[in-house]
Design an enzyme around this catalytic site. Structure first.
Site, PDB file in Angstrom:
ATOM      1  N   HIS A  48       0.694  -1.271   0.039  1.00 24.79           N
ATOM      2  CA  HIS A  48      -0.003  -0.124   0.032  1.00 24.79           C
ATOM      3  C   HIS A  48       0.988   1.304   0.054  1.00 24.79           C
ATOM      4  O   HIS A  48       0.664   2.059  -0.930  1.00 24.79           O
ATOM      5  CB  HIS A  48      -1.033   0.084   1.067  1.00 24.79           C
ATOM      6  CG  HIS A  48      -1.371   1.137   1.591  1.00 24.79           C
ATOM      7  ND1 HIS A  48      -2.493   1.789   0.466  1.00 24.79           N
ATOM      8  CD2 HIS A  48      -1.368   2.182   2.519  1.00 24.79           C
ATOM      9  CE1 HIS A  48      -2.922   2.939   0.976  1.00 24.79           C
ATOM     10  NE2 HIS A  48      -2.286   3.273   2.121  1.00 24.79           N
ATOM     11  N   HIS A  72       4.236   6.984   5.785  1.00 24.76           N
ATOM     12  CA  HIS A  72       2.978   7.588   6.292  1.00 24.76           C
ATOM     13  C   HIS A  72       1.977   6.757   7.141  1.00 24.76           C
ATOM     14  O   HIS A  72       1.521   7.283   7.815  1.00 24.76           O
ATOM     15  CB  HIS A  72       2.124   7.928   5.002  1.00 24.76           C
ATOM     16  CG  HIS A  72       1.151   7.048   4.421  1.00 24.76           C
ATOM     17  ND1 HIS A  72       1.618   6.289   3.245  1.00 24.76           N
ATOM     18  CD2 HIS A  72      -0.101   6.559   4.836  1.00 24.76           C
ATOM     19  CE1 HIS A  72       0.614   5.483   3.101  1.00 24.76           C
ATOM     20  NE2 HIS A  72      -0.423   5.686   3.680  1.00 24.76           N
ATOM     21  N   ASP A  73       2.117   5.295   7.031  1.00 28.80           N
ATOM     22  CA  ASP A  73       1.573   4.492   8.048  1.00 28.80           C
ATOM     23  C   ASP A  73       2.338   3.927   9.192  1.00 28.80           C
ATOM     24  O   ASP A  73       1.846   3.182   9.848  1.00 28.80           O
ATOM     25  CB  ASP A  73       0.781   3.318   7.024  1.00 28.80           C
ATOM     26  CG  ASP A  73      -0.689   3.794   6.749  1.00 28.80           C
ATOM     27  OD1 ASP A  73      -1.167   4.808   7.088  1.00 28.80           O
ATOM     28  OD2 ASP A  73      -1.005   3.174   5.685  1.00 28.80           O
ATOM     29  N   GLU A  76       0.936   4.967  12.688  1.00 26.06           N
ATOM     30  CA  GLU A  76      -0.251   4.397  12.982  1.00 26.06           C
ATOM     31  C   GLU A  76      -0.413   2.895  13.143  1.00 26.06           C
ATOM     32  O   GLU A  76      -1.039   2.637  14.079  1.00 26.06           O
ATOM     33  CB  GLU A  76      -1.121   5.088  11.710  1.00 26.06           C
ATOM     34  CG  GLU A  76      -2.517   4.537  11.716  1.00 26.06           C
ATOM     35  CD  GLU A  76      -3.352   4.913  12.991  1.00 26.06           C
ATOM     36  OE1 GLU A  76      -4.466   4.415  13.240  1.00 26.06           O
ATOM     37  OE2 GLU A  76      -3.121   6.087  13.445  1.00 26.06           O
ATOM     38  N   ASP A  77       0.477   2.289  12.296  1.00 22.99           N
ATOM     39  CA  ASP A  77       0.220   0.887  12.290  1.00 22.99           C
ATOM     40  C   ASP A  77       1.386  -0.106  12.818  1.00 22.99           C
ATOM     41  O   ASP A  77       1.274  -1.154  12.681  1.00 22.99           O
ATOM     42  CB  ASP A  77      -0.187   0.322  10.826  1.00 22.99           C
ATOM     43  CG  ASP A  77      -1.624   0.878  10.460  1.00 22.99           C
ATOM     44  OD1 ASP A  77      -2.382   1.087  11.215  1.00 22.99           O
ATOM     45  OD2 ASP A  77      -1.644   1.271   9.234  1.00 22.99           O
ATOM     46  N   ASP A 139      -2.984   8.243  -0.990  1.00 21.31           N
ATOM     47  CA  ASP A 139      -3.369   7.310   0.223  1.00 21.31           C
ATOM     48  C   ASP A 139      -4.758   6.882  -0.126  1.00 21.31           C
ATOM     49  O   ASP A 139      -5.298   5.678  -0.284  1.00 21.31           O
ATOM     50  CB  ASP A 139      -3.290   7.702   1.478  1.00 21.31           C
ATOM     51  CG  ASP A 139      -3.497   6.784   2.694  1.00 21.31           C
ATOM     52  OD1 ASP A 139      -3.045   5.690   2.534  1.00 21.31           O
ATOM     53  OD2 ASP A 139      -4.387   7.111   3.241  1.00 21.31           O
TER      54      ASP A 139
END
Length: 761
Positions: A48, A72-73, A76-77, A139
C-alpha cells in the site's frame, strides 16, 4: 510490487538530483516496520505505501514527499514513533508523517459537530504543509482502488466520505484527474447499477465513434499545421460521475447527452490558443452560448483553458478545450504542478505558493477563518460553502443548514426538511421576500416555507424539483391522491348498484366480488372502477352473482319500442346513440316521472365535457328535461348516485356512418414560461387533433390552468393527445376536464353576435 531500485529510477527520471539515499532508507525502513502485516486483500501491507509513492511519482513530486508516502502508515500501524522518524529522516518529514497519522484517525462522515471538528483538524494539518494533502489524497486513491475487499458497510462509509470530502478537496486544489478517479470509484461503490449502465454506454460509444474521433483529430491537426501552429490534439471521454450529475441536473436520458466525448488542443503559447480558436471558429459552425474564456478569467482552482463547442462531422457536437502545456499540467495535477512547490518552499514560507496558486490561497483563507474563533458549526458551514462548488447551502429561519444540488428550488428545500412539509408547501420566502417556487436557491439563502395542511403537490412539481427525494415524494403523493379520488368514485358506483338491487354487501362478500373481477381486495376493485378499468355493467353482473339475484323486477312503464331484443331503442333527436332503461330503477317520484315522459320525441343533450366514440356512456333524465349523456368518468355523476333521477344505459350507434369530429374538453396545469402554449399546440397537432376553443386561468405566479376544447375522431385519438401532452415538459394534471371546467369554455365561446351588433351599428 515495485522494487527498491525501480522506485529510485522512477523518481530520478524526472528529478535527477533526487536524494537516492533518502529514498532507499525510507523504502527499507517501511518494509521492515510493516513486516508480515497483511491488507484485507491478503497482499503484504507494504504494497500500500509503495503504491501511494508510485501515484505521487506520476505527479512528479519531490523525493521528500515520496519518502513520506513510504512512511505514512508507520506511526499509525507499527511500533515506529515520531521521535524515531525525526532522528532517521529529519523533523520536516517527521512532522508530515505525524500530520498524516492524525488525519488517519478522523472519521469525516459523523454527526455534524464531530464532522466540523474533524474537518477543522484535516485542514489545519494540510495548511502546515501542503504535502500532507498530496500524500493523503494519494493514500485515499489507492484505498478506493482496493475497496472491494472491505465489508460492504465500510465500503459505503469510505466511498461517501470520499465523495463528500476528498474528491471535492482534490478539485479545489485543481487536481482534476485525481478528483475524477475518486468520484468514479465512489460512484461505483455507492450506485453500482447506475455506474455500470453509464460505463457500458461509454465503451459502446468509443467503439462506435472510433473512426469519427480519429477523423476529427486528423482534420483539426491539419488545419492547425496549415497555419503554422504545432498543436497536439487528443480525445477524452467524460467521467461516469460527471455524466451522472449532468443527467440528474438536466433531467434527460443518457442517449440525449451530446458531449460525452471531447477534444483537447495543446499549443505552445497563449497567443497560439487564441489563433487556434480563430481557426476553429472560421472552419466550423459554433454552438451559441458554449464559449468560455478561462484564460482571461481563471477558475478558483487555477484552471485555465478556452472552451468552445462546434458542429462537426455528421452534425455531431464537438466540445473543444484549448490550452498551453503549462495550463494542461496545472489542469491535470493542480497545486502539485506549481513552480513554488517544485522549489521546495512548501514546508516553510507559504506566501509564494499562496500568491501563485488561487487554490492554495483559498486554503489559507479557510485557515484564517478557523483561527478567528468561530463555532464548530459555523466553521463547517463556511468550509462546505467554499468546498462544494456543485452544491448550494441554505438555512432555515432557525439556522439549520440544508445542502442541495445546484439548481434546487424551495420545493427541494421543503422535502429535504420533511416529506410532510414538502407535500403541504404552498409558497416560500427567501431572505424575507416571497418568491415563486421555481426560484433557484443560492448558497447562503435563508428559506422559509409557507404551508397549508389541506394542500397536495401538483404533478408538474416533479419537472421543477432537482432532487431525487423530492421527485419520488411528489410522484407518491400524486399517485395516492389519484387513487383516493378513484376510490371515492368507485364507492359511489357500487353503492348505486346495491341501492338499485336493494342489497347490502359485507366485508367477506366484498372480497369475493373483488376476486371475481381479478382484484386482490375490495379497495383495489373500487379504485379500478373509479379509474374506468372495470365498467358498471361488469360490476352489476358480478354483484348479482355474489348476492344470488336470479332475476330483476320488470318495468311496467310505457317505453319506446326497442329495435332489438336486448331492449335498445332509438330517439328522433340523434342517430349516434341507442338507449335502454336498466332494471332496478329507484322508486323516487322524479325518476318515475322522467321515465314516464320517455318517448321517441325525447330530446338528447351531451354533457359540456364532451364524448368521443370509445367512451362508455350513461344517460341521466329528469322530468321535463332531455336525456343528458355523460361519459362514465364524469365528475357530475358522483353527486347523482343518491339523487332522485332516472339512469339510462347509452351506447354508440355509428357503425357505417360518415366520419366526423367530436368535441371533448381537456385541462392541464402549465408552468408559466415562454413557449409553453406553442409546445402544447404542437403536441396536439402532432396527434392530428384540432383546437376549437381555449381558456387560460392564472392559478399562481408560476402556473396557469389551460382548458382546451378539442375536435377528435375518437377516444383513441384523444388518448394519443393526452399521452403526448403528458410527455411535454412543464405540464401536469393533464386529463379530461370536469363539468365546471368545460362550462368555462362554453361561456367563453364567441358566437359572433357582438360583431353583428357592431356591424349593424
Amino acid at each position: 510490487m515495485m522494487r527498491q531500485f525501480e522506485l529510485v529510477e522512477k523518481v530520478q527520471a524526472y528529478n535527477p538530483g533526487a536524494d537516492e539515499n533518502l529514498l532507499n532508507k525510507a523504502y527499507v525502513y517501511a518494509m521492515q516496520k510493516h513486516g508480515t502485516q497483511k491488507r484485507a486483500s491478503g497482499d503484504p501491507y507494504f504494497n500500500h505505501p509503495l503504491e501511494v509513492a508510485s501515484i505521487l511519482t506520476d505527479l512528479k513530486l519531490d523525493d521528500a514527499t515520496i519518502a513520506v508516502a513510504l512512511l505514512h502508515d508507520t506511526i499509525e500501524d507499527t511500533d515506529a514513533t515520531r521521535a524515531e522518524i525525526d532522528q532517521l529522516f529529519g523533523s520536516e518529514i517527521g512532522e508530515i508523517v505525524d500530520g498524516l497519522t492524525k488525519i488517519e484517525r478522523l472519521q469525516l462522515v459523523t454527526r455534524e459537530e464531530a464532522q466540523a471538528e474533524n474537518l477543522r483538524k484535516l485542514l489545519l494539518a494540510i495548511s502546515a504543509d501542503v504535502r500532507v494533502l498530496l500524500v493523503k489524497l494519494a493514500d485515499r486513491l489507492h484505498n478506493m482502488r482496493t475497496l472491494g475487499f472491505m465489508a460492504l458497510e465500510k465500503q459505503k462509509r469510505i466511498a461517501q466520505e470520499t465523495m463528500d470530502i476528498y474528491a471535492p478537496l482534490a478539485g479545489r486544489m485543481g487536481m482534476q484527474d485525481m478528483r475524477s478517479e475518486l468520484e468514479n470509484l465512489a460512484f461505483r461503490t455507492l450506485q453500482p447499477d447506475h455506474y455500470a449502465a453509464i460505463t457500458d454506454r461509454l465503451a459502446e460509444m468509443q467503439a462506435e465513434f472510433k473512426e469519427t474521433i480519429d477523423s476529427i483529430k486528423k482534420e483539426l491537426t491539419a488545419k492547425f499545421l496549415e497555419q503554422g501552429i504545432p498543436a497536439r490534439v487528443s480525445s477524452r471521454v467524460k467521467s461516469a460521475w460527471s455524466i451522472a450529475t449532468k443527467i440528474d441536473r438536466k433531467q434527460i436520458a443518457l442517449e440525449q447527452l451530446s458531449d460525452m466525448i471531447g477534444f483537447r488542443i495543446v499549443v505552445p503559447t497563449v497567443a497560439d490558443c487564441y489563433r487556434a480558436l480563430g481557426i476553429v471558429h472560421t472552419n466550423w459552425k459554433v454552438v451559441p452560448g458554449r464559449f468560455k474564456d478561462y484564460i482571461s478569467v481563471p477558475k478558483h482552482n487555477d484552471y485555465r483553458s478556452i472552451h468552445t463547442t462546434i458542429v462537426g462531422l455528421g452534425r455531431q457536437r464537438i466540445e473543444l478545450q484549448i490550452r498551453t502545456e503549462d495550463m494542461h499540467r496545472i489542469a491535470e495535477y493542480g497545486i502539485a504542478a506549481h513552480s513554488a512547490y517544485k522549489e521546495g518552499v512548501v514546508g516553510g514560507n507559504l506566501d509564494k505558493l499562496s500568491r501563485e496558486s488561487q487554490a492554495f490561497a483559498w486554503l489559507r483563507q479557510t485557515i484564517d477563518h478557523i483561527t478567528t474563533g468561530s463555532t464548530k458549526e459555523d466553521f463547517l458551514e463556511y468550509t462546505k460553502l467554499e468546498l462544494f462548488q456543485d452544491q448550494v447551502f441554505c438555512f432555515t429561519p432557525r439556522g439549520r443548514l440544508i445542502a442541495l444540488p445546484r439548481g434546487a428550488t424551495p420545493i427541494d428545500f421543503a422535502y429535504a426538511l420533511h416529506t410532510d412539509i414538502g407535500d403541504t408547501t404552498v409558497g416560500a420566502k427567501i431572505n424575507g421576500s416571497i418568491v415563486p417556487l421555481v426560484t433557484h436557491l443560492q448558497s447562503g439563502d435563508e428559506v422559509e416555507i409557507i404551508r397549508d395542511q389541506n394542500h397536495l403537490p401538483p404533478a408538474n412539481w416533479e419537472t421543477i424539483a432537482a432532487t431525487g427525494k423530492a421527485r419520488a415524494a411528489i410522484r407518491r403523493a400524486v399517485r395516492l391522491a389519484q387513487q383516493q379520488r378513484a376510490h371515492t368514485l368507485g364507492e359511489h358506483v357500487l353503492f348505486s348498484l346495491m341501492e338499485r338491487e336493494d342489497v347490502t354487501l359485507d366485508d367477506t362478500e366484498g372480497e369475493h366480488l373483488a376476486k371475481a373481477l381479478g382484484h386482490q381486495s375490495k379497495r383495489d376493485l373500487l379504485v379500478a372502477v373509479g379509474e374506468g378499468k372495470v365498467d358498471s355493467e361488469q360490476l352489476g353482473i358480478e354483484l348479482a352473482a355474489v348476492k344470488g339475484i336470479k332475476k330483476r323486477k320488470k318495468s311496467t312503464l310505457d317505453l319506446p319500442k326497442p329495435d332489438k331484443a336486448e331492449g335498445w331503442f332509438a330517439v328522433r333527436d340523434t342517430e349516434m346513440f341507442r338507449f335502454r332503461v336498466p332494471g332496478g330503477q329507484g322508486t323516487g317520484p322524479n325518476a318515475r316521472a322522467a321515465l314516464a315522459q320517455l318517448s321517441f320525441s325525447t330530446k338528447v343533450a351531451i354533457s359540456p365535457e364532451g364524448v368521443a366514440p370509445g367512451d362508455r356512456l350513461v344517460g341521466i333524465m329528469r322530468p321535463g328535461a332531455p336525456i343528458m349523456i355523460y361519459p362514465v368518468h364524469s365528475d357530475a355523476l358522483a353527486g347523482l348516485h343518491d339523487s332522485d333521477v332516472a339512469w339510462i344505459d347509452v351506447r354508440w350507434d355509428i357503425e357505417g356512418r360518415e366520419d366526423r369530429s367530436y368535441k371533448v374538453v381537456i385541462s392541464m396545469l402549465v408552468q408559466n414560461r415562454p413557449g409553453a402554449l406553442a409546445q402544447i399546440s404542437a403536441a396536439i397537432a402532432a396527434a392530428d387533433a384540432n383546437i376549437h376553443n381555449l381558456v387560460m386561468r392564472i392559478v399562481s405566479p408560476d402556473f396557469h390552468k389551460n382548458i382546451f376544447e378539442l375536435e377528435v375522431r375518437d377516444l383513441g385519438q384523444l388518448t394519443d393527445v393526452l399521452s403526448s401532452l403528458k410527455l411535454t415538459n412543464g405540464l401536469s394534471q393533464v386529463r379530461r376536464a370536469t363539468v365546471a371546467e368545460a362550462d368555462s369554455v362554453a361561456i367563453a365561446e364567441w358566437t359572433g353576435a357582438e360583431a353583428d351588433e357592431k356591424a349593424s351599428a
